[in-house]
Scaffold this active site. Sequence first.
Site, PDB file in Angstrom:
ATOM      1  N   ASP A  99      -5.318 126.438  47.333  1.00 50.73           N
ATOM      2  CA  ASP A  99      -4.433 126.891  48.404  1.00 50.73           C
ATOM      3  C   ASP A  99      -3.186 127.609  47.606  1.00 50.73           C
ATOM      4  OD1 ASP A  99      -3.541 126.809  50.666  1.00 50.73           O
ATOM      5  OD2 ASP A  99      -3.502 125.317  50.146  1.00 50.73           O
ATOM      6  N   PHE A 148      -6.968 126.240  58.263  1.00 50.99           N
ATOM      7  CA  PHE A 148      -7.479 124.922  57.860  1.00 50.99           C
ATOM      8  C   PHE A 148      -8.579 124.861  57.508  1.00 50.99           C
ATOM      9  CE2 PHE A 148      -7.984 120.152  57.105  1.00 50.99           C
ATOM     10  CZ  PHE A 148      -6.883 120.553  55.328  1.00 50.99           C
ATOM     11  N   VAL A 149      -9.779 124.819  56.355  1.00 45.42           N
ATOM     12  CA  VAL A 149     -11.447 124.876  56.423  1.00 45.42           C
ATOM     13  C   VAL A 149     -11.892 123.742  56.184  1.00 45.42           C
ATOM     14  CG1 VAL A 149     -11.745 127.370  56.298  1.00 45.42           C
ATOM     15  CG2 VAL A 149     -11.312 125.759  54.448  1.00 45.42           C
ATOM     16  N   ASP A 155     -12.773 118.828  53.209  1.00 40.32           N
ATOM     17  CA  ASP A 155     -12.070 118.043  54.306  1.00 40.32           C
ATOM     18  C   ASP A 155     -11.095 117.864  54.881  1.00 40.32           C
ATOM     19  OD1 ASP A 155     -10.616 117.096  52.409  1.00 40.32           O
ATOM     20  OD2 ASP A 155      -9.525 115.622  53.355  1.00 40.32           O
ATOM     21  N   ARG A 161     -17.097 117.127  55.200  1.00 38.70           N
ATOM     22  CA  ARG A 161     -17.400 117.742  53.977  1.00 38.70           C
ATOM     23  C   ARG A 161     -18.532 117.907  53.802  1.00 38.70           C
ATOM     24  NH1 ARG A 161     -12.424 116.330  50.716  1.00 38.70           N
ATOM     25  NH2 ARG A 161     -11.714 113.876  50.739  1.00 38.70           N
TER      26      ARG A 161
HETATM   27  P1  IMP Z   1      -3.041 123.450  46.181  1.00 40.99           P
HETATM   28  O1  IMP Z   1      -3.287 122.606  45.098  1.00 40.99           O
HETATM   29  O2  IMP Z   1      -2.556 123.332  47.671  1.00 40.99           O
HETATM   30  O3  IMP Z   1      -3.969 124.892  45.662  1.00 40.99           O
HETATM   31  O4  IMP Z   1      -4.826 122.779  47.350  1.00 40.99           O
HETATM   32  C1  IMP Z   1      -6.065 122.999  46.426  1.00 40.99           C
HETATM   33  C2  IMP Z   1      -6.280 121.163  47.509  1.00 40.99           C
HETATM   34  O5  IMP Z   1      -6.014 121.338  48.714  1.00 40.99           O
HETATM   35  C3  IMP Z   1      -7.870 121.674  47.426  1.00 40.99           C
HETATM   36  O6  IMP Z   1      -8.476 120.623  46.054  1.00 40.99           O
HETATM   37  C4  IMP Z   1      -8.171 120.796  49.086  1.00 40.99           C
HETATM   38  O7  IMP Z   1      -8.164 119.535  48.067  1.00 40.99           O
HETATM   39  C5  IMP Z   1      -7.195 121.395  49.295  1.00 40.99           C
HETATM   40  N1  IMP Z   1      -7.072 121.990  50.449  1.00 40.99           N
HETATM   41  C6  IMP Z   1      -6.378 123.059  50.646  1.00 40.99           C
HETATM   42  N2  IMP Z   1      -6.494 124.112  51.387  1.00 40.99           N
HETATM   43  C7  IMP Z   1      -7.293 123.185  52.071  1.00 40.99           C
HETATM   44  C8  IMP Z   1      -7.959 123.278  53.799  1.00 40.99           C
HETATM   45  O8  IMP Z   1      -8.123 124.276  54.080  1.00 40.99           O
HETATM   46  N3  IMP Z   1      -9.289 122.429  53.748  1.00 40.99           N
HETATM   47  C9  IMP Z   1      -9.263 121.776  53.223  1.00 40.99           C
HETATM   48  N4  IMP Z   1      -8.557 121.005  52.463  1.00 40.99           N
HETATM   49  C10 IMP Z   1      -7.757 122.219  51.493  1.00 40.99           C
HETATM   50 MG    MG Z   2      -8.718 116.871  49.529  1.00 38.43          MG
END
Ligand code: IMP
Ligand code: MG
Length: 170
Positions: A99, A148-149, A155, A161
């Site tokens: 993300d 948000f997926v 989850d 999940r």
């Molecule tokens: P980042 O550090 O912002 O890249 O987020 C990565 C982590 O956030 C992923 O490993 C997920 O655990 C969680 N995450 C980010 N977007 C989503 C989403 O749309 N659904 C569920 N979990 C998400």
């Molecule tokens: Mg998570």
Amino acid sequence: MKVLIDRETVERRIGELAVEIAADYLEAPLFVGILTGAAQFMMALIDRLPEEMLAKLDYDFVDVSSYQGTENTGQVVLVKDLTIAVEGRDVLVIDGIVDTGRSLDFVLDMICTRRPHSLKTCALLDKSARRALQVPVDYCGFEIEDAFVVGYGMDYDQRYRALHHIAIIE
Ligand code: IMP
Ligand code: MG
């Protein structure tokens, strides 16, 4: 909830990624899954690798945390470290979704200081429009929109999940 990517499409794409990864990793790779989101995807990926690769493959998990519900706090903390030493290894870090890129960046930094032979990344889902840190995704399952997926390891407050497909929470 609305289906974004159905089971058949997810499974087909994981099969394609397995073919790509098997062709690129001829030595003994170390897969590092980021808990908990990557677990289902990493196991499905391993399941689709050619038989002859399995004896040479090691895998381990790390756990980092930055989310509360659908809220990204931005602060990444290490919850569980690796058990296997990564020095000299060909490491492939696997995540369910990238993300902002902060989690993956944190894990890459941490592994990098331990001097792996090579370091690449693989994610089932990539929300590249949301990126705050430029992290490379070397093997990407699907580029998705900014929504948000859940499902296939992803989850919402620890729920949904186990779904075989990817769905959007509305
Ligand atoms: P980042 O550090 O912002 O890249 O987020 C990565 C982590 O956030 C992923 O490993 C997920 O655990 C969680 N995450 C980010 N977007 C989503 C989403 O749309 N659904 C569920 N979990 C998400
Ligand atoms: Mg998570």
